[in-house]
Motif scaffolding. Structure first.
Motif, PDB file in Angstrom:
ATOM      1  N   THR A  77      39.559  37.718  38.694  1.00  0.00           N
ATOM      2  CA  THR A  77      38.412  38.624  38.602  1.00  0.00           C
ATOM      3  C   THR A  77      37.804  38.785  40.000  1.00  0.00           C
ATOM      4  N   GLU A  99      41.973  33.096  42.124  1.00  0.00           N
ATOM      5  CA  GLU A  99      42.317  34.075  43.167  1.00  0.00           C
ATOM      6  C   GLU A  99      41.452  33.847  44.415  1.00  0.00           C
ATOM      7  N   GLN A 170      43.939  50.552  46.878  1.00  0.00           N
ATOM      8  CA  GLN A 170      43.294  50.393  45.562  1.00  0.00           C
ATOM      9  C   GLN A 170      42.027  51.250  45.463  1.00  0.00           C
ATOM     10  N   PHE A 176      35.158  45.909  45.877  1.00  0.00           N
ATOM     11  CA  PHE A 176      35.567  45.437  47.203  1.00  0.00           C
ATOM     12  C   PHE A 176      34.524  45.825  48.273  1.00  0.00           C
TER      13      PHE A 176
HETATM   14  N1  LIG Z   1      44.453  43.745  44.507  1.00  0.00           N
HETATM   15  C1  LIG Z   1      45.186  42.977  45.268  1.00  0.00           C
HETATM   16  O1  LIG Z   1      46.177  43.407  45.934  1.00  0.00           O
HETATM   17  C2  LIG Z   1      44.882  41.528  45.351  1.00  0.00           C
HETATM   18  C3  LIG Z   1      45.807  40.731  45.996  1.00  0.00           C
HETATM   19  C4  LIG Z   1      45.573  39.380  46.055  1.00  0.00           C
HETATM   20  C5  LIG Z   1      44.417  38.853  45.490  1.00  0.00           C
HETATM   21  N2  LIG Z   1      43.502  39.648  44.893  1.00  0.00           N
HETATM   22  C6  LIG Z   1      42.276  39.023  44.376  1.00  0.00           C
HETATM   23  O2  LIG Z   1      42.339  39.009  42.950  1.00  0.00           O
HETATM   24  C7  LIG Z   1      41.016  39.147  42.396  1.00  0.00           C
HETATM   25  C8  LIG Z   1      41.015  40.349  41.468  1.00  0.00           C
HETATM   26  O3  LIG Z   1      41.403  41.491  42.208  1.00  0.00           O
HETATM   27  P1  LIG Z   1      42.017  42.778  41.495  1.00  0.00           P
HETATM   28  O4  LIG Z   1      42.509  43.641  42.592  1.00  0.00           O
HETATM   29  O5  LIG Z   1      42.969  42.388  40.415  1.00  0.00           O
HETATM   30  O6  LIG Z   1      40.698  43.422  40.862  1.00  0.00           O
HETATM   31  P2  LIG Z   1      40.613  44.438  39.625  1.00  0.00           P
HETATM   32  O7  LIG Z   1      39.278  45.071  39.733  1.00  0.00           O
HETATM   33  O8  LIG Z   1      41.841  45.296  39.581  1.00  0.00           O
HETATM   34  O9  LIG Z   1      40.666  43.460  38.360  1.00  0.00           O
HETATM   35  C9  LIG Z   1      39.648  42.569  38.066  1.00  0.00           C
HETATM   36  C10 LIG Z   1      39.401  42.610  36.562  1.00  0.00           C
HETATM   37  O10 LIG Z   1      38.495  41.551  36.224  1.00  0.00           O
HETATM   38  C11 LIG Z   1      37.706  41.997  35.127  1.00  0.00           C
HETATM   39  N3  LIG Z   1      36.509  41.156  35.036  1.00  0.00           N
HETATM   40  C12 LIG Z   1      35.438  41.121  35.847  1.00  0.00           C
HETATM   41  N4  LIG Z   1      34.574  40.147  35.476  1.00  0.00           N
HETATM   42  C13 LIG Z   1      35.143  39.552  34.393  1.00  0.00           C
HETATM   43  C14 LIG Z   1      34.750  38.491  33.547  1.00  0.00           C
HETATM   44  N5  LIG Z   1      33.598  37.840  33.757  1.00  0.00           N
HETATM   45  N6  LIG Z   1      35.568  38.133  32.537  1.00  0.00           N
HETATM   46  C15 LIG Z   1      36.730  38.778  32.322  1.00  0.00           C
HETATM   47  N7  LIG Z   1      37.152  39.815  33.083  1.00  0.00           N
HETATM   48  C16 LIG Z   1      36.373  40.188  34.103  1.00  0.00           C
HETATM   49  C17 LIG Z   1      37.410  43.445  35.442  1.00  0.00           C
HETATM   50  O11 LIG Z   1      37.069  44.179  34.275  1.00  0.00           O
HETATM   51  C18 LIG Z   1      38.746  43.908  36.069  1.00  0.00           C
HETATM   52  O12 LIG Z   1      39.583  44.540  35.134  1.00  0.00           O
HETATM   53  C19 LIG Z   1      40.076  39.258  43.596  1.00  0.00           C
HETATM   54  O13 LIG Z   1      39.549  38.002  43.911  1.00  0.00           O
HETATM   55  C20 LIG Z   1      40.985  39.751  44.706  1.00  0.00           C
HETATM   56  O14 LIG Z   1      40.522  39.392  45.995  1.00  0.00           O
HETATM   57  C21 LIG Z   1      43.716  40.976  44.776  1.00  0.00           C
END
Ligand SMILES: NC(=O)c1ccc[n+]([C@@H]2O[C@H](COP(=O)([O-])OP(=O)(O)OC[C@H]3O[C@@H](n4cnc5c(N)ncnc54)[C@H](O)[C@@H]3O)[C@@H](O)[C@H]2O)c1
Length: 311
Positions: A77, A99, A170, A176
């Motif tokens: 998340t 993450e 994204q 972000f």
């Molecule tokens: N996008 C990338 O390429 C990438 C790569 C590596 C790491 N990350 C890390 O992964 C994490 C998530 O990133 P993402 O890109 O998948 O974001 P995202 O916005 O695509 O997904 C996050 C999801 O979490 C859900 N969410 C938020 N609060 C919540 C809660 N309390 N309970 C349940 N669900 C909840 C949201 O509805 C959303 O669908 C971040 O910490 C990010 O830094 C992302």
């Protein structure tokens, strides 16, 4: 054998990578995957792509079944939620892989560790993702052999001209861009990977920040009007790395997700007996990586280049 149980909190972009990685485990059919997300549309889309996953409307319901010793919860998340979700998952008696960035600040990180210890569970962070990439392993070997002699300077540069999460990368994922949700901009997003590699290579006993800066180069933006955008796009620091043997050296660090400067990607470690340099991998996946080792040979520069393929 009892099945390995993995629970995903968050079903967004990176959750898909975790689900795909789970399918590559040696016995994927012995892994049960449960998933929850606050957004029902995101959850439904995830379950279409990974129909073997059991979907839950909320985290509490998902983690209400009695814990088994090998259960793992993956927190995928936005950063502002990592500490609370990780602590509550640890308190159910499950290991947590969170993450990056692990937390919004040091206090939260300490609290997460304390809860993990209290419940005798493991707490991992995905910032280790680039830890054993081939050029870093070769650098580790050369440092261990003391092939570079006394280290006096290191440089880390990763400048991308336009690759801001939430804008070019994204687009639409606007958390972000909000400091309250992300903890910061390009630094919070990518430095966790970078300092995990640097600190693992040098094993410093202390790192002092001597000077640091943040910047927001002005660019045209096409964001919805109500979008909060208060995070940095460029950052740098001069750090002193203090090593266990009493020596120290300066590390110049710079990164950008948007800059008016030229794009550049480099890790360079300079010693009195030689220098090694390689490209930080992020910009071009699938490209081959090279590490260059320069040293003196009878007054002339000798240069050895090693190539590594990766995918
Ligand atoms: N996008 C990338 O390429 C990438 C790569 C590596 C790491 N990350 C890390 O992964 C994490 C998530 O990133 P993402 O890109 O998948 O974001 P995202 O916005 O695509 O997904 C996050 C999801 O979490 C859900 N969410 C938020 N609060 C919540 C809660 N309390 N309970 C349940 N669900 C909840 C949201 O509805 C959303 O669908 C971040 O910490 C990010 O830094 C992302």
């Amino acid at each position: 054998m009892s099945d390995q149980r993995i629970y995903l909190i968050g079903a967004g972009l990176i959750a898909g990578s975790h689900a795909a990685a789970i399918r590559t485990l040696p016995e994927p059919d012995h892994v049960s995957l449960s998933v929850t997300d606050l957004n029902p549309d995101v959850l439904a889309d995830f379950c279409k792509r990974y129909p073997h996953a059991r979907a839950y409307a909320d985290t509490q319901a998902m983690l209400s079944e009695p814990a088994q010793d090998s259960d793992i919860v993956i927190v995928a998340t936005p950063p502002s939620t990592h500490a609370e979700l990780s602590c509550s998952a640890l308190a159910t008696g499950r290991h947590v892989l969170c993450e990056k960035p692990l937390a919004m600040n040091q206090d939260q990180a300490r609290q997460m560790l304390a809860v993990a210890r209290e419940h005798n569970r493991l707490l991992g962070c995905c910032s280790v993702r680039f830890l054993h990439w081939p050029p870093a392993e070769e650098a580790r070997r050369l440092l261990k052999e003391r092939a570079l002699g006394t280290i006096f300077h290191a440089r880390f540069i990763s400048r991308e001209q336009r690759n801001r999460p939430g804008i070019e990368y994204q687009p639409g994922t606007t958390w972000f861009l909000s400091q309250a949700k992300s903890g910061g901009g390009t630094l919070m997003d990518r430095a966790p990977y970078e300092f995990t590699v640097l600190n693992d290579l040098f094993q410093p006993v202390c790192v002092a920040v001597l000077a640091a800066w943040l910047a927001n180069p002005a660019t045209a933006l096409h964001l919805p009007l109500e979008t909060t955008f208060d995070v940095e796009q460029q950052a740098g620091a001069t750090l002193r790395y203090h090593l266990a043997d009493g020596r120290s050296f300066l590390l110049s660090y710079e990164r950008a997700s948007a800059t008016h400067s030229n794009p550049q990607s480099l890790i360079e470690i300079e010693g009195l007996e030689g220098t090694i340099s390689w490209l930080w991998p992020a910009p071009t996946w699938g490209q081959s990586l090279t590490l260059t080792h320069n040293y003196d040979s009878d007054g002339l520069v000798e240069s050895k280049t090693l190539s590594f393929a990766f995918s």
